[in-house]
Design a protein around this motif. Structure first.
Motif, PDB file in Angstrom:
ATOM      1  N   ALA A  12       0.940  -1.227  -0.256  1.00 51.85           N
ATOM      2  CA  ALA A  12      -0.053   0.075  -0.017  1.00 51.85           C
ATOM      3  C   ALA A  12       0.944   1.223   0.186  1.00 51.85           C
ATOM      4  CB  ALA A  12      -1.125   0.116   1.197  1.00 51.85           C
ATOM      5  N   TYR A  14       1.213   5.458   0.505  1.00 49.51           N
ATOM      6  CA  TYR A  14       0.434   6.879   0.739  1.00 49.51           C
ATOM      7  C   TYR A  14       1.913   7.978   0.753  1.00 49.51           C
ATOM      8  CZ  TYR A  14      -2.361  10.655   1.890  1.00 49.51           C
ATOM      9  OH  TYR A  14      -3.006  11.599   2.018  1.00 49.51           O
ATOM     10  N   GLU A  16       4.852   7.813  -1.164  1.00 42.76           N
ATOM     11  CA  GLU A  16       6.039   6.913  -1.144  1.00 42.76           C
ATOM     12  C   GLU A  16       6.715   7.316  -2.455  1.00 42.76           C
ATOM     13  OE1 GLU A  16       7.104   5.710   1.433  1.00 42.76           O
ATOM     14  OE2 GLU A  16       5.155   5.118   2.462  1.00 42.76           O
ATOM     15  N   ILE A  39      -1.707  -0.649  -4.129  1.00 45.16           N
ATOM     16  CA  ILE A  39      -2.776   0.153  -3.780  1.00 45.16           C
ATOM     17  C   ILE A  39      -2.461   1.569  -3.553  1.00 45.16           C
ATOM     18  CG2 ILE A  39      -5.093   0.389  -2.306  1.00 45.16           C
ATOM     19  CD1 ILE A  39      -5.534  -2.787  -2.682  1.00 45.16           C
ATOM     20  N   ASP A  41      -3.611   5.397  -2.251  1.00 50.03           N
ATOM     21  CA  ASP A  41      -4.848   6.216  -1.908  1.00 50.03           C
ATOM     22  C   ASP A  41      -4.655   7.856  -2.293  1.00 50.03           C
ATOM     23  OD1 ASP A  41      -6.109   4.088  -1.005  1.00 50.03           O
ATOM     24  OD2 ASP A  41      -5.744   4.604   1.361  1.00 50.03           O
ATOM     25  N   LYS A  69      -7.576   8.779   1.114  1.00 46.34           N
ATOM     26  CA  LYS A  69      -6.962   7.885   2.305  1.00 46.34           C
ATOM     27  C   LYS A  69      -7.792   7.071   2.906  1.00 46.34           C
ATOM     28  CE  LYS A  69      -3.058   8.380   5.338  1.00 46.34           C
ATOM     29  NZ  LYS A  69      -3.307   7.526   5.993  1.00 46.34           N
ATOM     30  N   LEU A  72      -4.654   1.760   5.939  1.00 47.85           N
ATOM     31  CA  LEU A  72      -4.012   0.397   5.509  1.00 47.85           C
ATOM     32  C   LEU A  72      -4.973  -0.629   5.773  1.00 47.85           C
ATOM     33  CD1 LEU A  72      -1.050   0.179   4.876  1.00 47.85           C
ATOM     34  CD2 LEU A  72      -0.650   0.214   7.133  1.00 47.85           C
ATOM     35  N   ALA A  96       5.811  -0.001   1.770  1.00 49.68           N
ATOM     36  CA  ALA A  96       6.500   0.446   0.610  1.00 49.68           C
ATOM     37  C   ALA A  96       7.692   1.414   0.988  1.00 49.68           C
ATOM     38  CB  ALA A  96       5.591   1.329  -0.109  1.00 49.68           C
ATOM     39  N   ASP A  97       8.067   1.403   2.287  1.00 50.86           N
ATOM     40  CA  ASP A  97       9.035   2.452   2.555  1.00 50.86           C
ATOM     41  C   ASP A  97      10.513   1.937   2.967  1.00 50.86           C
ATOM     42  OD1 ASP A  97       8.274   1.238   4.762  1.00 50.86           O
ATOM     43  OD2 ASP A  97       8.119   2.716   6.121  1.00 50.86           O
ATOM     44  N   ARG A 135      11.055   4.207  20.128  1.00 54.56           N
ATOM     45  CA  ARG A 135      10.234   3.521  19.312  1.00 54.56           C
ATOM     46  C   ARG A 135      10.727   2.037  19.172  1.00 54.56           C
ATOM     47  NH1 ARG A 135       8.336   4.820  14.174  1.00 54.56           N
ATOM     48  NH2 ARG A 135       9.746   3.480  12.983  1.00 54.56           N
ATOM     49  N   TYR A 182      -3.626   0.171  13.293  1.00 56.75           N
ATOM     50  CA  TYR A 182      -2.617  -0.695  13.445  1.00 56.75           C
ATOM     51  C   TYR A 182      -2.785  -1.825  14.049  1.00 56.75           C
ATOM     52  CZ  TYR A 182       2.559   1.021  14.034  1.00 56.75           C
ATOM     53  OH  TYR A 182       3.724   1.079  13.555  1.00 56.75           O
ATOM     54  N   ARG A 209      12.575   3.579   8.334  1.00 53.85           N
ATOM     55  CA  ARG A 209      12.357   4.259   7.017  1.00 53.85           C
ATOM     56  C   ARG A 209      13.373   5.373   6.954  1.00 53.85           C
ATOM     57  NH1 ARG A 209       8.015   6.446   4.501  1.00 53.85           N
ATOM     58  NH2 ARG A 209       6.229   5.603   5.389  1.00 53.85           N
ATOM     59  N   SER A 214       6.459   8.910   8.402  1.00 60.49           N
ATOM     60  CA  SER A 214       5.303   8.052   8.770  1.00 60.49           C
ATOM     61  C   SER A 214       4.087   8.370   8.649  1.00 60.49           C
ATOM     62  CB  SER A 214       5.843   7.700  10.386  1.00 60.49           C
ATOM     63  OG  SER A 214       4.879   6.894  10.833  1.00 60.49           O
ATOM     64  N   LYS A 215       3.051   7.657   8.354  1.00 58.46           N
ATOM     65  CA  LYS A 215       1.898   8.245   8.421  1.00 58.46           C
ATOM     66  C   LYS A 215       0.881   7.347   9.488  1.00 58.46           C
ATOM     67  CE  LYS A 215       3.352   8.332   4.228  1.00 58.46           C
ATOM     68  NZ  LYS A 215       4.557   7.667   3.700  1.00 58.46           N
ATOM     69  N   ILE A 216       1.463   6.792  10.314  1.00 63.69           N
ATOM     70  CA  ILE A 216       0.814   6.231  11.142  1.00 63.69           C
ATOM     71  C   ILE A 216       0.701   7.018  12.808  1.00 63.69           C
ATOM     72  CG2 ILE A 216       0.345   4.170  12.994  1.00 63.69           C
ATOM     73  CD1 ILE A 216       0.214   3.095  10.145  1.00 63.69           C
TER      74      ILE A 216
HETATM   75  N1  LIG Z   1      -3.018   3.239   0.509  1.00 70.04           N
HETATM   76  C1  LIG Z   1      -2.695   3.651   1.659  1.00 70.04           C
HETATM   77  N2  LIG Z   1      -1.210   3.305   2.131  1.00 70.04           N
HETATM   78  C2  LIG Z   1      -0.922   3.649   3.409  1.00 70.04           C
HETATM   79  C3  LIG Z   1      -1.843   4.346   4.289  1.00 70.04           C
HETATM   80  N3  LIG Z   1      -1.295   4.616   5.423  1.00 70.04           N
HETATM   81  C4  LIG Z   1      -0.030   4.128   5.287  1.00 70.04           C
HETATM   82  N4  LIG Z   1       0.037   3.449   4.189  1.00 70.04           N
HETATM   83  C5  LIG Z   1       1.375   2.789   3.508  1.00 70.04           C
HETATM   84  O1  LIG Z   1       1.675   1.864   4.357  1.00 70.04           O
HETATM   85  C6  LIG Z   1       2.962   1.468   4.799  1.00 70.04           C
HETATM   86  C7  LIG Z   1       3.300   1.681   6.188  1.00 70.04           C
HETATM   87  O2  LIG Z   1       3.050   2.973   6.518  1.00 70.04           O
HETATM   88  P1  LIG Z   1       4.149   3.652   7.440  1.00 70.04           P
HETATM   89  O3  LIG Z   1       3.706   5.258   7.437  1.00 70.04           O
HETATM   90  O4  LIG Z   1       5.541   3.426   7.033  1.00 70.04           O
HETATM   91  O5  LIG Z   1       3.905   3.175   8.902  1.00 70.04           O
HETATM   92  P2  LIG Z   1       4.943   2.809   9.846  1.00 70.04           P
HETATM   93  O6  LIG Z   1       5.905   1.702   9.186  1.00 70.04           O
HETATM   94  O7  LIG Z   1       4.206   2.249  10.917  1.00 70.04           O
HETATM   95  O8  LIG Z   1       5.756   3.972  10.298  1.00 70.04           O
HETATM   96  P3  LIG Z   1       7.233   4.188  10.200  1.00 70.04           P
HETATM   97  O9  LIG Z   1       8.058   3.177  10.957  1.00 70.04           O
HETATM   98  O10 LIG Z   1       7.382   5.536  10.717  1.00 70.04           O
HETATM   99  O11 LIG Z   1       7.679   4.164   8.734  1.00 70.04           O
HETATM  100  C8  LIG Z   1       3.847   2.521   3.838  1.00 70.04           C
HETATM  101  O12 LIG Z   1       3.917   1.723   2.405  1.00 70.04           O
HETATM  102  C9  LIG Z   1       2.815   3.544   3.658  1.00 70.04           C
HETATM  103  O13 LIG Z   1       2.866   4.364   2.310  1.00 70.04           O
HETATM  104  C10 LIG Z   1      -3.324   4.629   3.686  1.00 70.04           C
HETATM  105  O14 LIG Z   1      -4.053   5.295   4.360  1.00 70.04           O
HETATM  106  N5  LIG Z   1      -3.383   4.167   2.381  1.00 70.04           N
END
Ligand SMILES: Nc1nc2c(ncn2[C@@H]2O[C@H](COP(=O)(O)OP(=O)(O)OP(=O)(O)O)[C@@H](O)[C@H]2O)c(=O)[nH]1
Ligand SMILES: [Mg+2]
Length: 239
Positions: A12, A14, A16, A39, A41, A69, A72, A96-97, A135, A182, A209, A214-216
């Motif tokens: 997924a 968002y 990237e 996928i 968003d 959006k 996930l 994807a990161d 973290r 999450y 990353r 980060s999106k979470i």
């Molecule tokens: N399509 C889509 N992808 C998402 C969404 N939120 C996050 N992603 C993707 O999901 C994957 C995980 O999100 P991250 O932001 O890396 O979350 P994380 O790994 O918990 O956070 P970091 O460790 O800080 O990177 C990444 O590939 C994001 O681009 C969403 O709402 N829609």
């Protein structure tokens, strides 16, 4: 690899744009015969435009664009449905990161030949988590707590680097996982447990990353704790 299984690798995205090219070339290099599904968003940074450009030279790269959006969890559910509808044998999901190294993909395929579900684990023997400071502590403690409270035999619950043998999952369906955000990844393991499916952990190295943000939201940590107690209760009551 002597394997005639049809493999779909899913991610997924968002925002990237800084990672997507390297991700796709990494998947191609390590699993040359697999198909790739992204996928997106409607990323404001136009990640989807890069994918469309890459599609011109890659006939097994597929893109689903969603309007906004939608999260996930629903992206992973869509991908699961897509894999089944399009008759893929194995579905492997990853971020994807570049936190999940495409070099480890062949190891997933190898294990899927013997197990219906495989999870890339940072906390099993040989696994590594290269996150830093608070973290890392939160992640380690969180996963340990989930293990103790749930009683599920896994050292990893929260990563999305996972593999499904779609033909051998009995009645398990990712779309039955109700927890969102999450907690969705943790909820998947409860659903597997409910269906008596073995959870096969394989060691991975998780990279922090390097590019993009980060999106979470961090509030998700608290939501996960709440869901942990409800899922465990549900598990104990309805077994
Ligand atoms: N399509 C889509 N992808 C998402 C969404 N939120 C996050 N992603 C993707 O999901 C994957 C995980 O999100 P991250 O932001 O890396 O979350 P994380 O790994 O918990 O956070 P970091 O460790 O800080 O990177 C990444 O590939 C994001 O681009 C969403 O709402 N829609
Ligand atoms: Mg990440």
């Amino acid at each position: 690899m002597s394997n005639n299984k049809r493999i779909l690798v899913f991610s997924a995205t968002y925002n990237e744009i800084e990672n997507i090219r390297e991700l796709i070339s990494g998947i191609q290099k390590n699993l040359p015969n697999s198909s790739i599904l992204i996928i997106d968003d409607n990323s404001p940074d136009k990640t989807q435009e890069v994918i469309k450009e890459l599609k011109k030279n890659h006939n097994s790269l597929f893109l689903i664009e969603r309007e906004r959006k939608l999260g996930l969890d629903s992206a992973h559910k869509n991908a699961f449905r897509y894999a089944i509808e399009n008759n893929f044998d194995y579905l492997i999901t990853m971020d994807a990161d570049l936190s999940h190294d495409p070099k480890e993909l062949p190891k997933f395929v190898k294990n899927l030949n013997n197990f219906p579900f495989v999870i890339g684990s940072r906390y099993t023997n040989g696994g590594k988590c290269l996150m830093k400071g608070s973290r890392l502590i939160m992640s380690k403690l969180g996963n340990k707590l989930i293990k103790i409270v749930s009683g599920i035999k896994s050292n990893e619950f929260t990563t999305s680097y996972r593999g499904f043998d779609t033909k051998n999952l009995k009645s398990f369906d990712l779309n039955n996982v109700k927890t969102k955000g999450y907690s969705f990844f943790m909820g998947t393991l409860f659903e597997l447990e409910k269906n008596n499916i073995e959870i096969k952990e394989i060691p991975i190295t998780f990279h922090d990353r390097k590019k993009g943000v980060s999106k979470i939201p961090r509030i998700e940590i608290f939501r996960t704790l709440k869901n942990l107690f409800f899922l465990t209760l549900n598990n104990k009551l309805f077994r």
